[in-house]
Structures are given as structure tokens and as C-alpha cells.
Design an enzyme around this catalytic site. Sequence first.
Site, PDB file in Angstrom:
ATOM      1  N   ASP A 255      44.616  33.921  10.306  1.00  0.00           N
ATOM      2  CA  ASP A 255      43.829  33.532   9.967  1.00  0.00           C
ATOM      3  C   ASP A 255      43.147  31.991  10.289  1.00  0.00           C
ATOM      4  OD1 ASP A 255      42.054  34.182   7.754  1.00  0.00           O
ATOM      5  OD2 ASP A 255      42.031  32.623   7.044  1.00  0.00           O
ATOM      6  N   GLU A 260      39.110  25.264  15.825  1.00  0.00           N
ATOM      7  CA  GLU A 260      38.644  26.632  15.063  1.00  0.00           C
ATOM      8  C   GLU A 260      36.499  26.842  15.299  1.00  0.00           C
ATOM      9  OE1 GLU A 260      39.687  27.386  11.363  1.00  0.00           O
ATOM     10  OE2 GLU A 260      41.613  28.064  11.628  1.00  0.00           O
ATOM     11  N   HIS A 278      39.663  32.908  10.088  1.00  0.00           N
ATOM     12  CA  HIS A 278      39.450  31.569   8.726  1.00  0.00           C
ATOM     13  C   HIS A 278      38.749  32.558   7.003  1.00  0.00           C
ATOM     14  CE1 HIS A 278      40.567  27.769   7.757  1.00  0.00           C
ATOM     15  NE2 HIS A 278      40.599  27.641   6.410  1.00  0.00           N
TER      16      HIS A 278
HETATM   17  P1  NAD Z   1      50.315  23.314  -2.460  1.00  0.00           P
HETATM   18  O1  NAD Z   1      50.076  22.179  -1.739  1.00  0.00           O
HETATM   19  O2  NAD Z   1      50.377  23.603  -3.256  1.00  0.00           O
HETATM   20  O3  NAD Z   1      51.838  23.289  -1.502  1.00  0.00           O
HETATM   21  C1  NAD Z   1      52.567  23.297  -0.524  1.00  0.00           C
HETATM   22  C2  NAD Z   1      53.883  23.059  -0.546  1.00  0.00           C
HETATM   23  O4  NAD Z   1      53.991  23.139   0.496  1.00  0.00           O
HETATM   24  C3  NAD Z   1      53.821  21.915  -1.386  1.00  0.00           C
HETATM   25  O5  NAD Z   1      55.204  22.574  -1.852  1.00  0.00           O
HETATM   26  C4  NAD Z   1      54.642  20.901  -0.314  1.00  0.00           C
HETATM   27  O6  NAD Z   1      56.144  20.884  -1.375  1.00  0.00           O
HETATM   28  C5  NAD Z   1      55.542  21.899   0.545  1.00  0.00           C
HETATM   29  N1  NAD Z   1      55.525  21.044   2.040  1.00  0.00           N
HETATM   30  C6  NAD Z   1      54.666  20.043   2.126  1.00  0.00           C
HETATM   31  N2  NAD Z   1      55.161  19.648   3.358  1.00  0.00           N
HETATM   32  C7  NAD Z   1      56.205  20.511   3.651  1.00  0.00           C
HETATM   33  C8  NAD Z   1      57.258  20.524   4.976  1.00  0.00           C
HETATM   34  N3  NAD Z   1      57.256  19.530   5.817  1.00  0.00           N
HETATM   35  N4  NAD Z   1      58.227  21.777   5.383  1.00  0.00           N
HETATM   36  C9  NAD Z   1      58.213  22.209   3.942  1.00  0.00           C
HETATM   37  N5  NAD Z   1      57.466  22.269   3.335  1.00  0.00           N
HETATM   38  C10 NAD Z   1      56.353  21.656   2.495  1.00  0.00           C
HETATM   39  O7  NAD Z   1      49.178  23.554  -1.519  1.00  0.00           O
HETATM   40  P2  NAD Z   1      48.607  25.283  -1.584  1.00  0.00           P
HETATM   41  O8  NAD Z   1      48.088  26.131  -2.106  1.00  0.00           O
HETATM   42  O9  NAD Z   1      49.438  26.544  -1.691  1.00  0.00           O
HETATM   43  O10 NAD Z   1      48.122  25.743   0.016  1.00  0.00           O
HETATM   44  C11 NAD Z   1      49.198  25.422   1.390  1.00  0.00           C
HETATM   45  C12 NAD Z   1      48.007  25.374   2.287  1.00  0.00           C
HETATM   46  O11 NAD Z   1      47.009  26.769   2.904  1.00  0.00           O
HETATM   47  C13 NAD Z   1      46.627  24.387   2.207  1.00  0.00           C
HETATM   48  O12 NAD Z   1      47.004  22.938   2.781  1.00  0.00           O
HETATM   49  C14 NAD Z   1      45.824  25.144   2.859  1.00  0.00           C
HETATM   50  O13 NAD Z   1      45.924  24.248   4.644  1.00  0.00           O
HETATM   51  C15 NAD Z   1      46.133  26.734   3.230  1.00  0.00           C
HETATM   52  N6  NAD Z   1      44.716  26.780   2.959  1.00  0.00           N
HETATM   53  C16 NAD Z   1      44.224  28.133   4.293  1.00  0.00           C
HETATM   54  C17 NAD Z   1      43.519  29.098   3.178  1.00  0.00           C
HETATM   55  C18 NAD Z   1      42.643  29.302   3.945  1.00  0.00           C
HETATM   56  O14 NAD Z   1      41.549  30.034   4.213  1.00  0.00           O
HETATM   57  N7  NAD Z   1      43.375  30.343   5.195  1.00  0.00           N
HETATM   58  C19 NAD Z   1      42.479  28.382   2.206  1.00  0.00           C
HETATM   59  C20 NAD Z   1      43.082  27.278   1.095  1.00  0.00           C
HETATM   60  C21 NAD Z   1      44.300  26.883   1.616  1.00  0.00           C
END
Ligand code: NAD
Length: 304
Positions: A255, A260, A278
Site C-alpha cells: 500500500d 510516493e 496508500h
Molecule cells: P503504534 O505506535 O501503535 O505501533 C507501532 C509498534 O511498532 C509499537 O508497538 C512499537 O513498539 C513497534 N516498534 C517500533 N519500533 C520497532 C522496531 N524497530 N521493531 C519492531 N517493532 C517496533 O502504531 P500504529 O498505529 O499501529 O501504526 C503503525 C504504522 O502504520 C504507523 O507508524 C504508520 O506509518 C502506518 N500507517 C499506515 C497507514 C496507511 O494508510 N497505509 C495508515 C495509518 C498508519
Amino acid sequence: MVKILVTDPLHEEAIKILEEIGEVEIATGLSKEELLEKIKDVDVLVVRSGTKVTRDVIEKAEKLKVIGRAGVGVDNIDVDAATEKGIIVVNAPDASSISVAELTMGLMLAAARNIPQATASLKRGEWNRKRFKGIELYGKTLGVIGLGRIGQQVVKRAKAFGMNIIGYDPYIPKEVAERLGVELVDDINELCRRSDVITLHVPLTPKTKHIIGKEQIALMKKNAIIVNCARGGLIDEKTLYEALKNKKIRAAALDVFEEEPPKNNPLLTLDNVIGTPHQGASTEEAQKAAGTIVAEQIKKILRG
Ligand code: NAD
């Protein structure tokens, strides 16, 4: 009168809330120069992921008090520069978790069963039942990298599909993984070696850039499917391209991309790559929630 500038498309319910606070100007698709000009005398800036709120933009702002990001990731905002000027940055981290998790499951199924390729073939007037033979998710091992808000929603859904789940997230307590029924692994390489499907849900930081690189891709199973609904920079796209082209792994469902919109990205020429532009948070529900949550926070801050 509070001046509010909105530079990315925002849900109408959110605009209504902002109008209760002050004078709202909606100006999407601004060039950098136009943004630098407009930012000078606004009190509030509201963006999604399109507008890049860089240090020079923040430095030009003379009255800015709050930047609202109607969504999760704030990687398009220079938060350090904002903090230095005492500007508060607010976002809506919970608003899109379910939408992203649902798209992740959709892409996982689509890749496992070649749904986009089969649809395109059908529409070309073909009836090719052998070419699109897929695999089941049932009984397969799903490796979840990042067990935060979205990762946990994915786990719940994948359980319903009868998948065994392993997870890599050094920052979550063991009890959380136990409650979710996820086997935590200490090493990302182990996750790559053991998983049939790998899905990424970590933020993009200097530490996580290319978290899936040459070493990790080389360890993956020949039938592995990789899904990325987090950020493009998490995967070394050049290595991924080589692996997919040479059928070292089965498929990728993406996605997000390092650049982008993608420009001549060779991944998009491969038949075993499917994707969306995205779209993770692009649902009616997530957009409404992201916009209104951020607008309510701005209202609270300004009314103290
Ligand atoms: P979140 O902060 O709730 O969860 C992220 C997790 O990653 C945490 O539990 C953290 O401990 C873990 N983490 C951090 N560094 C790490 C590492 N080096 N190795 C392993 N784990 C690690 O975030 P979320 O709300 O679950 O969102 C995750 C990501 O999804 C966001 O940062 C964003 O980039 C992406 N996202 C994408 C879209 C989209 O449109 N495709 C939309 C929303 C979010």
C-alpha cells in the site's frame, strides 16, 4: 478571529467543528511557495499526509499555535522544529487502525489468491482457472512486525482465519503478546525464516528504515508473501524487486512505497506484485474519525 488553514482534503464534519472555532480557509494542492506565503498569519494549520510541514514552513509562521494532523503518522511534520517554537502538534492515532488492519487482510487474501490479476484477466475476456491457483491462509504462520494498535487488530483478524501468529516487537510487554495469543520472537531474522506471510506495522524511523533488507529477504521462504501497509521505506525495494523477479519469494502486496507517488517503480511491472495507492486510512469511517478527533483537540487547546 482565529485563522485556520486546511491544506489537505478534510471530512466535512471536521470542517464544521473548525468553523465553530474561527475562520477556515481550505486551500489544497498548494505549492511550497504558496504554503510559505499563506502560513505567515495563520493560527492553526490542519493537514493529512500530503502537505509537508518542513522546518522552513514552520519558521515562516508568525502566529502558528497548533498543527493538526488528521491521521496517525507525523513523519510529514518537523515536530522538533514545531516544539522549538512552542507549537503544539496533535494527531489522531486511533482513528484508522481498523481501516488499515482491514486493508492488510484484504491485501493478504488478494495476494494469496491472485484476486487482482484474476479480475484483470477475466475482464480481458479470458477464463484461465489454472493460472491463478492460490494458497490458503489457514494453518499458515503469520509474522507480524510491530504489535501496536494496527498490528494487534491484524492479529485478531488473522486468528479468525486460523493462522498461527508470531510477532516481533521489542517494546511491548510479554503479557500483551500472551493475551493476544502471539508467540514473541527476539529476532526479526527468526520471524522472516519462519513466516509464510509477513506484515509490517512499525513506524518509519532511522532505526526501522530497511528493516526488511537483503539479509531478511534472503531468509524468507520460497512461498512467502510480504504485505506492507505501514511505510515504503521499511523495505529495501531494490532487493525486494530482485527476489520477486527471480521467484525467491511468492508475492508482495504493497500500500506504500519508498517514493510516493511511485515514479517508474520496477516493482509495479511484476505480475506477483499487487498494491493500492496508500489507501490504508481511506475509508469514510477513518477519515471522519481522524478529522473530528483532531478538530476537537484543536478546539480544546484554543479554548484552554
Ligand atoms: P503504534 O505506535 O501503535 O505501533 C507501532 C509498534 O511498532 C509499537 O508497538 C512499537 O513498539 C513497534 N516498534 C517500533 N519500533 C520497532 C522496531 N524497530 N521493531 C519492531 N517493532 C517496533 O502504531 P500504529 O498505529 O499501529 O501504526 C503503525 C504504522 O502504520 C504507523 O507508524 C504508520 O506509518 C502506518 N500507517 C499506515 C497507514 C496507511 O494508510 N497505509 C495508515 C495509518 C498508519
